[in-house]
Write a protein that holds these residues in place. Structure first.
Motif, PDB file in Angstrom:
ATOM      1  N   ASP A 111      16.893 -27.430  13.730  1.00 41.05           N
ATOM      2  CA  ASP A 111      16.493 -26.062  13.419  1.00 41.05           C
ATOM      3  C   ASP A 111      15.929 -25.318  14.626  1.00 41.05           C
ATOM      4  O   ASP A 111      16.242 -24.146  14.856  1.00 41.05           O
ATOM      5  N   GLU A 112      15.079 -25.983  15.422  1.00 37.59           N
ATOM      6  CA  GLU A 112      14.425 -25.291  16.534  1.00 37.59           C
ATOM      7  C   GLU A 112      15.406 -24.841  17.612  1.00 37.59           C
ATOM      8  O   GLU A 112      15.296 -23.707  18.108  1.00 37.59           O
ATOM      9  N   PRO A 113      16.385 -25.668  18.020  1.00 37.71           N
ATOM     10  CA  PRO A 113      17.359 -25.184  19.008  1.00 37.71           C
ATOM     11  C   PRO A 113      18.121 -23.950  18.540  1.00 37.71           C
ATOM     12  O   PRO A 113      18.353 -23.019  19.329  1.00 37.71           O
ATOM     13  N   VAL A 114      18.524 -23.917  17.263  1.00 37.38           N
ATOM     14  CA  VAL A 114      19.239 -22.744  16.753  1.00 37.38           C
ATOM     15  C   VAL A 114      18.325 -21.528  16.745  1.00 37.38           C
ATOM     16  O   VAL A 114      18.732 -20.421  17.114  1.00 37.38           O
ATOM     17  N   LEU A 115      17.082 -21.718  16.342  1.00 37.57           N
ATOM     18  CA  LEU A 115      16.130 -20.610  16.329  1.00 37.57           C
ATOM     19  C   LEU A 115      15.939 -20.040  17.734  1.00 37.57           C
ATOM     20  O   LEU A 115      15.931 -18.815  17.927  1.00 37.57           O
ATOM     21  N   ILE A 116      15.797 -20.908  18.729  1.00 35.18           N
ATOM     22  CA  ILE A 116      15.636 -20.445  20.104  1.00 35.18           C
ATOM     23  C   ILE A 116      16.877 -19.677  20.559  1.00 35.18           C
ATOM     24  O   ILE A 116      16.778 -18.608  21.175  1.00 35.18           O
ATOM     25  N   ALA A 117      18.056 -20.228  20.266  1.00 37.88           N
ATOM     26  CA  ALA A 117      19.299 -19.565  20.668  1.00 37.88           C
ATOM     27  C   ALA A 117      19.437 -18.197  20.013  1.00 37.88           C
ATOM     28  O   ALA A 117      19.864 -17.224  20.654  1.00 37.88           O
ATOM     29  N   ARG A 118      19.079 -18.089  18.735  1.00 34.60           N
ATOM     30  CA  ARG A 118      19.203 -16.814  18.032  1.00 34.60           C
ATOM     31  C   ARG A 118      18.226 -15.771  18.559  1.00 34.60           C
ATOM     32  O   ARG A 118      18.576 -14.595  18.691  1.00 34.60           O
ATOM     33  N   ARG A 119      17.024 -16.188  18.855  1.00 33.41           N
ATOM     34  CA  ARG A 119      15.999 -15.228  19.274  1.00 33.41           C
ATOM     35  C   ARG A 119      16.148 -14.811  20.731  1.00 33.41           C
ATOM     36  O   ARG A 119      15.668 -13.747  21.119  1.00 33.41           O
ATOM     37  N   THR A 120      16.781 -15.641  21.561  1.00 29.92           N
ATOM     38  CA  THR A 120      16.827 -15.360  22.998  1.00 29.92           C
ATOM     39  C   THR A 120      18.223 -15.132  23.562  1.00 29.92           C
ATOM     40  O   THR A 120      18.376 -14.480  24.596  1.00 29.92           O
ATOM     41  N   GLY A 121      19.229 -15.724  22.927  1.00 30.99           N
ATOM     42  CA  GLY A 121      20.586 -15.603  23.448  1.00 30.99           C
ATOM     43  C   GLY A 121      20.897 -16.526  24.609  1.00 30.99           C
ATOM     44  O   GLY A 121      21.999 -16.465  25.175  1.00 30.99           O
ATOM     45  N   VAL A 122      19.979 -17.411  24.987  1.00 27.51           N
ATOM     46  CA  VAL A 122      20.235 -18.306  26.117  1.00 27.51           C
ATOM     47  C   VAL A 122      20.871 -19.596  25.623  1.00 27.51           C
ATOM     48  O   VAL A 122      20.710 -19.972  24.462  1.00 27.51           O
ATOM     49  N   PRO A 123      21.598 -20.292  26.503  1.00 27.69           N
ATOM     50  CA  PRO A 123      22.143 -21.600  26.102  1.00 27.69           C
ATOM     51  C   PRO A 123      21.028 -22.620  25.929  1.00 27.69           C
ATOM     52  O   PRO A 123      20.073 -22.664  26.707  1.00 27.69           O
TER      53      PRO A 123
END
Length: 329
Positions: A111-123
């Motif tokens: 869950d946390e990796p997807v949340l980070i990707a969604r909020r920031t757009g970074v790989p």
């Protein structure tokens, strides 16, 4: 949360005599952790690009992910190219490395990796071997800065600076290492890092971090309501939390003024529709971390509350400067 896990954490944070027989094992863990740290400090390796590690010394969540997101966004505001590396706890992958994007299935990658990707757009590069994740991030994205979500104890990962996040409400429990207490490393580790951040309460020598609620969003149709409008329309809710410290989330909902029926699930819980099938028709309000796993089967009355890390003015820049070697230290 399972009864066994709840029982163990009660002992760690509220005290229990049954933990005392575990002290020899705890001392061994403490000695081994100190030995590994000493070996790491004896021959520190300079990373090929600046690496900022955001971690903790306790078992369970402390609020690292909102801080990682805030750091990424602050770096982006400077025009820096950023990548994140992570273990991806809660995922079900068999092969690594994997690059997580906003569209990656949270039940597979965490869950946390997807949340980070969604909020920031970074790989977000996942690999239990974070050194390999770092190499992949450099080869594929050529970032100016890599931020490690967790990995403080992963000493194969070279780093430029370290941040530890402490749960200000629960603290370090009984101050003992596993299994007698919740610590991965002795509390003296806090003296070794560059910054200590406290969430949800004061902590001596730490900078405070407050979670600011954003507009509440519907999982099914994406419409949003600010907290005041949501409270007027839905004063009673089922509050769902599968995070490290659910009480912190429930306290925030109480501050907003909501009347909640709390439902606690294990951290990184893999939700099924039946978990949220409450029979009274009240809306369900969950954390954003939970929402990334529930969006695919969301019902019309399911909502989530995003939060943003609020830190003392200038602190994010201080952290970035330390990692980038711009502060002379």
């Amino acid at each position: 949360m399972s009864k066994v896990s709840d029982w163990i954490q009660q002992g760690w944070y509220k005290g229990s005599p049954w933990l005392l027989p575990l002290r020899p094992l705890s001392l061994l863990v403490s000695m081994e952790a100190s030995r590994r740290l000493e070996r790491f400090r004896r021959a520190p390796e300079k990373p090929p690009v600046p690496v900022l590690v955001v971690g903790n010394i306790t078992v369970g969540g402390t609020g690292k992910t909102p801080l990682v997101i805030a750091l990424v966004q602050a770096a982006q505001a400077r025009g820096l190219k950023v990548a994140v590396v992570s273990r991806g706890y809660g995922g079900k992958l068999d092969q690594y490395p994997v690059t997580v994007t906003a569209d990656s299935p949270a039940l597979d990658v965490g869950d946390e990796p997807v949340l980070i990707a969604r909020r920031t757009g970074v790989p977000v590069i996942l690999d239990p071997d974070r050194r390999n994740a770092l190499q992949v991030a450099i080869e594929t994205g050529k970032p100016d800065l890599v931020i490690s979500d967790d990995g403080l104890q992963h000493y194969a990962l070279p780093r430029s600076a370290e941040i530890v996040v402490v749960d200000g409400q629960r603290g370090l429990g009984n101050g003992r290492c596993l299994p007698e207490g919740p610590l991965r490393e002795p509390a003296t580790r806090l003296k070794e890092v560059d910054f200590v951040i406290s969430t949800g309460g004061g902590w001596s020598g730490a900078y405070p971090m407050i979670m600011r609620p954003g507009a509440i969003e519907n999982l099914a149709d994406g419409r949003t309501l600010d907290t005041h409008d949501f409270l007027r329309e839905y004063p009673h809710v089922h509050a769902v939390a599968g995070i490290g410290n659910p009480r912190r989330y429930f306290n925030l909902l109480n501050i907003i003024g909501l009347n909640i029926q709390p439902h606690v699930y294990p951290d990184h819980h893999a939700y099924q529709p039946a978990d949220l099938a409450f029979s009274d028709g009240l809306p369900v309000l969950m954390t954003e971390k939970d929402a990334v796993k529930c969006a695919a089967f969301a019902e019309p009355n399911w909502w989530y509350l995003p939060v943003t890390a609020d830190l003392p003015e200038g602190l994010l820049d201080q952290m970035l400067d330390r990692a980038l070697g711009l502060d002379g230290k």
